[in-house]
Write a protein that holds these residues in place. Structure first.
Motif, PDB file in Angstrom:
ATOM      1  N   TRP A 112      43.696  27.063  31.742  1.00  0.00           N
ATOM      2  CA  TRP A 112      44.129  28.359  31.829  1.00  0.00           C
ATOM      3  C   TRP A 112      44.154  28.851  33.035  1.00  0.00           C
ATOM      4  O   TRP A 112      43.284  28.595  33.924  1.00  0.00           O
ATOM      5  CB  TRP A 112      42.970  29.300  31.378  1.00  0.00           C
ATOM      6  CG  TRP A 112      43.160  30.546  30.728  1.00  0.00           C
ATOM      7  CD1 TRP A 112      43.726  31.093  29.718  1.00  0.00           C
ATOM      8  CD2 TRP A 112      43.056  31.746  31.959  1.00  0.00           C
ATOM      9  NE1 TRP A 112      43.861  32.576  30.086  1.00  0.00           N
ATOM     10  CE2 TRP A 112      43.542  32.836  31.196  1.00  0.00           C
ATOM     11  CE3 TRP A 112      42.448  31.938  33.144  1.00  0.00           C
ATOM     12  CZ2 TRP A 112      43.369  34.331  31.778  1.00  0.00           C
ATOM     13  CZ3 TRP A 112      42.266  32.972  33.626  1.00  0.00           C
ATOM     14  CH2 TRP A 112      42.676  34.146  32.924  1.00  0.00           C
ATOM     15  N   SER A 113      45.400  29.549  33.339  1.00  0.00           N
ATOM     16  CA  SER A 113      45.432  30.129  34.834  1.00  0.00           C
ATOM     17  C   SER A 113      45.494  31.669  35.076  1.00  0.00           C
ATOM     18  O   SER A 113      46.430  32.209  34.307  1.00  0.00           O
ATOM     19  CB  SER A 113      46.709  29.621  35.578  1.00  0.00           C
ATOM     20  OG  SER A 113      47.039  30.159  36.660  1.00  0.00           O
ATOM     21  N   ALA A 114      44.874  32.342  35.944  1.00  0.00           N
ATOM     22  CA  ALA A 114      45.016  33.901  36.090  1.00  0.00           C
ATOM     23  C   ALA A 114      46.291  34.107  36.350  1.00  0.00           C
ATOM     24  O   ALA A 114      46.764  35.169  36.246  1.00  0.00           O
ATOM     25  CB  ALA A 114      43.913  34.423  37.210  1.00  0.00           C
ATOM     26  N   ARG A 115      47.043  33.313  37.145  1.00  0.00           N
ATOM     27  CA  ARG A 115      48.368  33.335  37.634  1.00  0.00           C
ATOM     28  C   ARG A 115      49.567  32.995  36.543  1.00  0.00           C
ATOM     29  O   ARG A 115      50.217  33.773  36.031  1.00  0.00           O
ATOM     30  CB  ARG A 115      48.753  32.768  38.987  1.00  0.00           C
ATOM     31  CG  ARG A 115      50.134  33.161  39.247  1.00  0.00           C
ATOM     32  CD  ARG A 115      50.309  32.301  40.662  1.00  0.00           C
ATOM     33  NE  ARG A 115      51.566  32.529  41.191  1.00  0.00           N
ATOM     34  CZ  ARG A 115      52.098  31.939  42.423  1.00  0.00           C
ATOM     35  NH1 ARG A 115      51.652  30.841  43.003  1.00  0.00           N
ATOM     36  NH2 ARG A 115      53.314  31.966  42.449  1.00  0.00           N
ATOM     37  N   ALA A 118      49.427  34.519  32.767  1.00  0.00           N
ATOM     38  CA  ALA A 118      49.571  35.969  32.757  1.00  0.00           C
ATOM     39  C   ALA A 118      50.892  36.439  31.976  1.00  0.00           C
ATOM     40  O   ALA A 118      52.054  35.853  32.260  1.00  0.00           O
ATOM     41  CB  ALA A 118      49.611  36.759  34.024  1.00  0.00           C
ATOM     42  N   LEU A 119      50.899  37.286  31.005  1.00  0.00           N
ATOM     43  CA  LEU A 119      52.319  37.711  30.175  1.00  0.00           C
ATOM     44  C   LEU A 119      52.780  38.995  30.981  1.00  0.00           C
ATOM     45  O   LEU A 119      53.945  39.095  30.862  1.00  0.00           O
ATOM     46  CB  LEU A 119      51.925  37.939  28.761  1.00  0.00           C
ATOM     47  CG  LEU A 119      51.494  36.967  27.869  1.00  0.00           C
ATOM     48  CD1 LEU A 119      51.008  37.342  26.444  1.00  0.00           C
ATOM     49  CD2 LEU A 119      52.277  35.646  27.961  1.00  0.00           C
ATOM     50  N   TRP A 120      51.985  39.662  31.371  1.00  0.00           N
ATOM     51  CA  TRP A 120      52.416  40.974  32.113  1.00  0.00           C
ATOM     52  C   TRP A 120      51.728  41.519  33.160  1.00  0.00           C
ATOM     53  O   TRP A 120      50.509  41.270  33.186  1.00  0.00           O
ATOM     54  CB  TRP A 120      52.751  42.207  30.977  1.00  0.00           C
ATOM     55  CG  TRP A 120      51.799  42.642  30.181  1.00  0.00           C
ATOM     56  CD1 TRP A 120      51.311  42.085  28.913  1.00  0.00           C
ATOM     57  CD2 TRP A 120      50.617  43.375  30.550  1.00  0.00           C
ATOM     58  NE1 TRP A 120      50.275  42.526  28.594  1.00  0.00           N
ATOM     59  CE2 TRP A 120      49.684  43.263  29.227  1.00  0.00           C
ATOM     60  CE3 TRP A 120      50.168  43.934  31.449  1.00  0.00           C
ATOM     61  CZ2 TRP A 120      48.596  44.054  29.300  1.00  0.00           C
ATOM     62  CZ3 TRP A 120      49.018  44.824  31.616  1.00  0.00           C
ATOM     63  CH2 TRP A 120      48.220  44.841  30.530  1.00  0.00           C
ATOM     64  N   GLU A 258      47.872  36.035  26.533  1.00  0.00           N
ATOM     65  CA  GLU A 258      48.074  35.989  25.328  1.00  0.00           C
ATOM     66  C   GLU A 258      46.545  36.217  24.569  1.00  0.00           C
ATOM     67  O   GLU A 258      46.381  36.805  23.569  1.00  0.00           O
ATOM     68  CB  GLU A 258      48.570  34.575  25.040  1.00  0.00           C
ATOM     69  CG  GLU A 258      49.149  34.425  23.531  1.00  0.00           C
ATOM     70  CD  GLU A 258      49.992  33.223  23.558  1.00  0.00           C
ATOM     71  OE1 GLU A 258      50.561  33.201  22.165  1.00  0.00           O
ATOM     72  OE2 GLU A 258      50.347  32.829  24.602  1.00  0.00           O
ATOM     73  N   GLU A 259      45.709  35.586  24.953  1.00  0.00           N
ATOM     74  CA  GLU A 259      44.275  36.030  24.766  1.00  0.00           C
ATOM     75  C   GLU A 259      43.506  36.537  25.761  1.00  0.00           C
ATOM     76  O   GLU A 259      43.377  35.851  26.717  1.00  0.00           O
ATOM     77  CB  GLU A 259      43.712  34.665  24.299  1.00  0.00           C
ATOM     78  CG  GLU A 259      42.713  34.782  23.230  1.00  0.00           C
ATOM     79  CD  GLU A 259      42.246  33.355  22.555  1.00  0.00           C
ATOM     80  OE1 GLU A 259      41.152  33.296  22.243  1.00  0.00           O
ATOM     81  OE2 GLU A 259      42.974  32.473  22.472  1.00  0.00           O
TER      82      GLU A 259
END
Lengths: 266, 266
Positions: A112-115, A118-120, A258-259
């Motif tokens: 999982w990446s904070a960058r 990200a979807l928006w 997404e989550e």
């Protein structure tokens, strides 16, 4: 028999942070001043006795830009054990006296990446539109003395919605591979002396929001017709667009995944 | 024949100002730090070559208290001639780099007083109610970690509406002749992590707003039942009320006059 259970080399934490960018050089570590990244990584290191804790942010904000709710991931060394509130309060403690604070924390997987997850992203740009300079909003708004027509600005903004080549609004230093971006929202509204410009997209080019605002201001003065925004966009040439609006009016408002990694905390 | 036309000894100007009270000792001149009064009177003196320009405010705010729109009158020497925008911009210029700015200016008669002509004053108190301390709102909100119930606070607030002896919410240093005040509004509303308490009255006792907020917080925690506010009010005893809420959450919002001196400017 050898234990082949893979030990993850790191324990990744997502943290939601808020900061006042005044006086900071922005997110990224630099030699010429204090960055949010340096403050956060140093605070994390202090929690575990000095080992390096690398970080990745959802938004590499510029000097002077603020964040109301931005997400960063931090890679703590394997074996470190914390509860969410310990990460939140421990980091916030070690971030004192700086105006950077952790609002929430949650463990995430190493994929999982904070960058990149990200979807928006969502930004707000604030203009203080009145003759007198800012006192209460100093460093948090762009002071524009000339009257701005927010309705005309909204008409101009509408030309930028959708998927386009945003080269006209891209900083020369921008490192993105492609100038194509999809703008999902660009709204302009006036509340008394303030004008709020809010925008949302999967991602933005470097200086894209400030460059869009700088051109919209020309529309707001009446110097440009709203449809000039469409021409400027189509030109794909930074030189035909307006100036870059100052950084202190900009605030990273929020980022979506997404989550939501923090959903279990509340 | 002697000219008996009375020359007014002063030219009185009403000015509307905004300030960030952070780091200031409040409105009133003091020896231990910089006051708004000192900054404003010095700025006025600089406009006319150093003569003294006394001032009177609609609200003598305490150290750390902010003002979004407060009115002050300034007595310039007779014979000084300015236009409204010259007073506004001249004072604002000489107030730099301090976070005090003049929003508007209008000439008024020598019988008009920013303080005694005021019909109502309005304050807002802001609470940041979340586990993490403030970053963006540092010095502009009272940080309360314990969850507050705004609905219960509103129920408690309702007991204070109307004309009462407010001795229970009056600072010991209060210089008012009477503890009787008429509270026209005391509203509590939550917006996410923020709680806004707005209140309006012809005038307030010293520390009255901060003392009311300090007691309402006890109701918000669930420590006091809402009707305890009525008991505390009736006791007319400062010792039975809650603590004084900190100054940095307080902002002087606005003041009203029978005739708005600035109405001709807009």
């Amino acid at each position: 028999m050898t234990d082949i259970t893979a030990t993850p080399p790191i324990v990744r934490w997502a943290v939601k942070i808020e900061y006042d960018g005044t006086g900071l050089v922005g997110w990224q570590r630099q030699n010429n001043g204090i960055s949010v990244q340096e403050l956060l990584e140093n605070a994390a290191a202090r929690m575990i006795g000095g080992q390096i804790v690398p970080s990745v942010t959802a938004g590499r904000t510029d000097a002077g830009v603020h964040a109301a709710s931005i997400v960063v991931h931090l890679d703590f060394p394997a074996g470190t054990q914390f509860r969410s509130h310990q990460i939140r309060d421990g980091l916030s403690f070690h971030l004192k006296p700086h105006r950077v604070v952790v609002l929430d924390a949650a463990p995430v997987g190493a994929e999982w990446s904070a960058r990149f997850s990200a979807l928006w992203r969502r930004y707000r740009f604030t203009i203080l539109n009145r003759p007198s300079r800012a006192a209460l909003m100093e460093n948090h708004a762009w002071h524009v003395k000339r009257p701005l027509n927010a309705e005309l600005m909204q008409k101009g903004a509408d030309y930028l919605l959708g998927r386009h080549d945003f080269s006209s609004f891209r900083a020369s230093a921008c490192q993105a591979n492609s100038p194509m971006r999809t703008l999902d929202e660009l709204s302009v509204r006036r509340e008394g002396e303030l004008i709020f410009i809010e925008t949302q997209a999967r991602s933005f080019l470097h200086h894209q929001v400030r460059n869009m605002v700088g051109s919209l201001a020309l529309v707001g003065y009446g110097q440009w017709e709203p449809d000039k925004m469409g021409e400027v966009l189509a030109a794909c040439d930074r030189r035909v667009a307006g100036p870059t609006a100052p950084s202190d009016g900009l605030c990273f408002l929020d980022v979506g995944y997404e989550e939501n990694p923090f959903s279990k905390n509340s």
